[in-house]
Design an enzyme around this catalytic site. Sequence first.
Site, PDB file in Angstrom:
ATOM      1  N   TYR A  87       0.842  -1.205   0.000  1.00  0.00           N
ATOM      2  CA  TYR A  87       0.000   0.000   0.000  1.00  0.00           C
ATOM      3  C   TYR A  87       0.881   1.261   0.000  1.00  0.00           C
ATOM      4  CZ  TYR A  87      -2.768   3.861   1.824  1.00  0.00           C
ATOM      5  OH  TYR A  87      -3.336   5.101   2.000  1.00  0.00           O
TER       6      TYR A  87
HETATM    7  N1  LIG Z   1      -8.303   7.198   5.683  1.00  0.00           N
HETATM    8  C1  LIG Z   1      -7.017   7.290   5.967  1.00  0.00           C
HETATM    9  O1  LIG Z   1      -6.620   7.160   7.143  1.00  0.00           O
HETATM   10  C2  LIG Z   1      -6.003   7.585   4.896  1.00  0.00           C
HETATM   11  C3  LIG Z   1      -4.680   7.848   5.274  1.00  0.00           C
HETATM   12  C4  LIG Z   1      -3.751   8.136   4.272  1.00  0.00           C
HETATM   13  C5  LIG Z   1      -4.126   8.173   2.938  1.00  0.00           C
HETATM   14  N2  LIG Z   1      -5.426   7.889   2.595  1.00  0.00           N
HETATM   15  C6  LIG Z   1      -5.799   7.921   1.181  1.00  0.00           C
HETATM   16  O2  LIG Z   1      -6.901   8.795   0.998  1.00  0.00           O
HETATM   17  C7  LIG Z   1      -7.714   8.355  -0.087  1.00  0.00           C
HETATM   18  C8  LIG Z   1      -9.166   8.288   0.356  1.00  0.00           C
HETATM   19  O3  LIG Z   1      -9.265   7.415   1.465  1.00  0.00           O
HETATM   20  P1  LIG Z   1     -10.629   7.197   2.249  1.00  0.00           P
HETATM   21  O4  LIG Z   1     -10.273   6.973   3.675  1.00  0.00           O
HETATM   22  O5  LIG Z   1     -11.614   8.241   1.907  1.00  0.00           O
HETATM   23  O6  LIG Z   1     -11.060   5.786   1.637  1.00  0.00           O
HETATM   24  P2  LIG Z   1     -12.471   5.279   1.083  1.00  0.00           P
HETATM   25  O7  LIG Z   1     -12.312   3.814   0.840  1.00  0.00           O
HETATM   26  O8  LIG Z   1     -13.576   5.730   1.967  1.00  0.00           O
HETATM   27  O9  LIG Z   1     -12.577   6.068  -0.290  1.00  0.00           O
HETATM   28  C9  LIG Z   1     -12.006   5.625  -1.495  1.00  0.00           C
HETATM   29  C10 LIG Z   1     -13.015   5.894  -2.602  1.00  0.00           C
HETATM   30  O10 LIG Z   1     -12.444   5.558  -3.858  1.00  0.00           O
HETATM   31  C11 LIG Z   1     -13.325   4.686  -4.564  1.00  0.00           C
HETATM   32  N3  LIG Z   1     -12.471   3.809  -5.386  1.00  0.00           N
HETATM   33  C12 LIG Z   1     -11.540   2.913  -4.963  1.00  0.00           C
HETATM   34  N4  LIG Z   1     -10.933   2.323  -6.006  1.00  0.00           N
HETATM   35  C13 LIG Z   1     -11.495   2.864  -7.140  1.00  0.00           C
HETATM   36  C14 LIG Z   1     -11.288   2.689  -8.540  1.00  0.00           C
HETATM   37  N5  LIG Z   1     -10.405   1.799  -9.013  1.00  0.00           N
HETATM   38  N6  LIG Z   1     -12.034   3.423  -9.404  1.00  0.00           N
HETATM   39  C15 LIG Z   1     -12.945   4.321  -8.953  1.00  0.00           C
HETATM   40  N7  LIG Z   1     -13.179   4.526  -7.642  1.00  0.00           N
HETATM   41  C16 LIG Z   1     -12.467   3.817  -6.745  1.00  0.00           C
HETATM   42  C17 LIG Z   1     -14.128   3.956  -3.505  1.00  0.00           C
HETATM   43  O11 LIG Z   1     -15.370   3.461  -3.953  1.00  0.00           O
HETATM   44  C18 LIG Z   1     -14.291   5.073  -2.456  1.00  0.00           C
HETATM   45  O12 LIG Z   1     -15.410   5.886  -2.729  1.00  0.00           O
HETATM   46  C19 LIG Z   1      -7.109   7.020  -0.532  1.00  0.00           C
HETATM   47  O13 LIG Z   1      -6.274   7.282  -1.643  1.00  0.00           O
HETATM   48  C20 LIG Z   1      -6.293   6.578   0.657  1.00  0.00           C
HETATM   49  O14 LIG Z   1      -5.236   5.746   0.280  1.00  0.00           O
HETATM   50  C21 LIG Z   1      -6.381   7.599   3.547  1.00  0.00           C
HETATM   51  O1  LIG Z   2      -7.532  -1.937  18.121  1.00  0.00           O
HETATM   52  C1  LIG Z   2      -6.508  -1.240  17.958  1.00  0.00           C
HETATM   53  C2  LIG Z   2      -6.229  -0.549  16.750  1.00  0.00           C
HETATM   54  C3  LIG Z   2      -5.069   0.194  16.660  1.00  0.00           C
HETATM   55  N1  LIG Z   2      -4.221   0.257  17.721  1.00  0.00           N
HETATM   56  C4  LIG Z   2      -3.004   1.090  17.638  1.00  0.00           C
HETATM   57  O2  LIG Z   2      -3.430   2.400  17.350  1.00  0.00           O
HETATM   58  C5  LIG Z   2      -2.449   3.084  16.556  1.00  0.00           C
HETATM   59  C6  LIG Z   2      -3.109   3.622  15.308  1.00  0.00           C
HETATM   60  O3  LIG Z   2      -3.462   2.520  14.499  1.00  0.00           O
HETATM   61  P1  LIG Z   2      -4.320   2.643  13.159  1.00  0.00           P
HETATM   62  O4  LIG Z   2      -4.480   1.267  12.621  1.00  0.00           O
HETATM   63  O5  LIG Z   2      -5.545   3.444  13.426  1.00  0.00           O
HETATM   64  O6  LIG Z   2      -3.422   3.544  12.217  1.00  0.00           O
HETATM   65  P2  LIG Z   2      -1.913   3.354  11.707  1.00  0.00           P
HETATM   66  O7  LIG Z   2      -1.093   4.374  12.412  1.00  0.00           O
HETATM   67  O8  LIG Z   2      -1.475   1.972  11.777  1.00  0.00           O
HETATM   68  O9  LIG Z   2      -2.072   3.659  10.151  1.00  0.00           O
HETATM   69  C7  LIG Z   2      -2.784   4.775   9.652  1.00  0.00           C
HETATM   70  O10 LIG Z   2      -1.914   5.841   9.490  1.00  0.00           O
HETATM   71  C8  LIG Z   2      -0.819   5.605   8.625  1.00  0.00           C
HETATM   72  C9  LIG Z   2       0.049   6.831   8.643  1.00  0.00           C
HETATM   73  O11 LIG Z   2       0.452   7.148   9.941  1.00  0.00           O
HETATM   74  C10 LIG Z   2      -1.305   5.284   7.225  1.00  0.00           C
HETATM   75  O12 LIG Z   2      -1.825   6.432   6.597  1.00  0.00           O
HETATM   76  C11 LIG Z   2      -2.350   4.174   7.273  1.00  0.00           C
HETATM   77  O13 LIG Z   2      -2.946   4.069   5.996  1.00  0.00           O
HETATM   78  C12 LIG Z   2      -3.413   4.445   8.284  1.00  0.00           C
HETATM   79  O14 LIG Z   2      -4.294   3.348   8.440  1.00  0.00           O
HETATM   80  C13 LIG Z   2      -1.361   2.047  16.268  1.00  0.00           C
HETATM   81  O15 LIG Z   2      -0.331   2.216  17.180  1.00  0.00           O
HETATM   82  C14 LIG Z   2      -2.064   0.702  16.530  1.00  0.00           C
HETATM   83  O16 LIG Z   2      -1.191  -0.313  16.948  1.00  0.00           O
HETATM   84  C15 LIG Z   2      -4.482  -0.420  18.914  1.00  0.00           C
HETATM   85  O17 LIG Z   2      -3.701  -0.349  19.854  1.00  0.00           O
HETATM   86  N2  LIG Z   2      -5.622  -1.137  18.983  1.00  0.00           N
END
Ligand SMILES: NC(=O)c1ccc[n+]([C@@H]2O[C@H](COP(=O)([O-])OP(=O)(O)OC[C@H]3O[C@@H](n4cnc5c(N)ncnc54)[C@H](O)[C@@H]3O)[C@@H](O)[C@H]2O)c1
Ligand SMILES: O=c1ccn([C@@H]2O[C@H](COP(=O)(O)OP(=O)(O)O[C@H]3O[C@H](CO)[C@H](O)[C@H](O)[C@H]3O)[C@@H](O)[C@H]2O)c(=O)[nH]1
Length: 331
Positions: free
Chosen positions: A143
């Site tokens: 990812y």
């Molecule tokens: N939520 C987080 O903590 C987090 C952290 C870092 C980065 N991001 C990035 O932010 C973006 C949005 O994340 P989110 O949390 O809103 O996720 P989400 O899953 O809620 O949203 C993703 C959206 O993209 C659409 N999608 C996925 N693949 C597709 C494809 N091939 N074609 C068209 N549509 C598609 C899904 O249907 C959904 O509406 C993502 O790129 C994710 O990697 C999210």
């Molecule tokens: O039931 C749980 C779930 C999580 N954690 C802890 O909580 C912290 C946050 O965990 P998350 O899974 O919520 O988030 P991460 O920090 O692992 O990852 C998130 O933040 C990353 C960047 O910091 C990336 O963007 C990733 O995609 C996103 O999911 C971590 O220390 C994890 O070990 C617990 O202790 N118990």
Amino acid sequence: MAVLVTGGAGYIGSHVVRLLAERGDDVLVVDDFSTGIGARVEGLPVVNLDLAASDAEERLVSAIKEHSVDSIIHFAAKKQVGESVEEPVMYFRQNIGALTNILAAVEATGIESLVFSSSAATYGMPDVDMVAEDLGCRPINPYGQTKLIGEWMIDNQIAASQMRGATFNAVKLRYFNVAGAGWNELADTAVMNLIPIVLERLKDGKAPIIFGDDYDTPDGTCIRDYVHVKDLAEAHIAALDYMKVGGTTETVFNVGTGTGASVKEVIDTIAEVTGRDIVPDMGERRAGDPPALVADVTRISALLSWKAEFGLEEIVRSAVEAAEMLPDQKR
Ligand SMILES: NC(=O)c1ccc[n+]([C@@H]2O[C@H](COP(=O)([O-])OP(=O)(O)OC[C@H]3O[C@@H](n4cnc5c(N)ncnc54)[C@H](O)[C@@H]3O)[C@@H](O)[C@H]2O)c1
Ligand SMILES: O=c1ccn([C@@H]2O[C@H](COP(=O)(O)OP(=O)(O)O[C@H]3O[C@H](CO)[C@H](O)[C@H](O)[C@H]3O)[C@@H](O)[C@H]2O)c(=O)[nH]1
């Protein structure tokens, strides 16, 4: 002119769509609804399209022309770290495939600005607690790799367009730990991150589990930088505006608060906001968790004039309210 928002039916994308609509921008959503929810984008023009599909470039080009799109915010991606380890090919096909089609459509139509959803997952396991954008990136899962490769693809596209004398600007935003809800109906429904997991377990009458309390941090639990989804959404608007006035000095920005909170502190805040007595269970460390990951936000505050407005309590309160767990006296 309209802004094309890919993944606009998702958690973060729908918040940005809402802010854009509020300020009167025309929006076109492209989403395949694989994780997105139709109700989040009701009443808006939507193209139902898998951006990684073979006909995606062609359909994007015609949608861009039909709706007079001049900028793109690209959220659409698969985002589950664990799943990406089990199905790397699917992650490369989806995330890299979709971005390839978008950049091809950008080239074909002369789109001048793009905002890309990157992630702190690009940093991997840094040996510093507070990370700045220039720190080397060593993502430790597919990812995170798709996000770093995405950044490189965009950089190459910027360079190639400069060589051709064309204008193409892009901003890559590296999100830290996104949480909370700006509007209840746009809340995260995925239950994959700490706050939603704890809230779901509480609803089911179960204690939350802390993944390790023997880290080298003040209370032994992992520290992260939790950023409110509405603040994060505002950063995208700031990025669009930065490019409109010709901002190109830097193209990659951390988006966080600059302040860390430990897992214990997050759970204590949930206890305070919900008025519940929470006694977490102690679990094993989770593989691949860095002890601390906090954003250095100097660059985004200097160049995009963006700063997070909400802190941990507001993040938790909004998530709790959206999950309808706020005690009556606190509503
Ligand atoms: N939520 C987080 O903590 C987090 C952290 C870092 C980065 N991001 C990035 O932010 C973006 C949005 O994340 P989110 O949390 O809103 O996720 P989400 O899953 O809620 O949203 C993703 C959206 O993209 C659409 N999608 C996925 N693949 C597709 C494809 N091939 N074609 C068209 N549509 C598609 C899904 O249907 C959904 O509406 C993502 O790129 C994710 O990697 C999210
Ligand atoms: O039931 C749980 C779930 C999580 N954690 C802890 O909580 C912290 C946050 O965990 P998350 O899974 O919520 O988030 P991460 O920090 O692992 O990852 C998130 O933040 C990353 C960047 O910091 C990336 O963007 C990733 O995609 C996103 O999911 C971590 O220390 C994890 O070990 C617990 O202790 N118990």
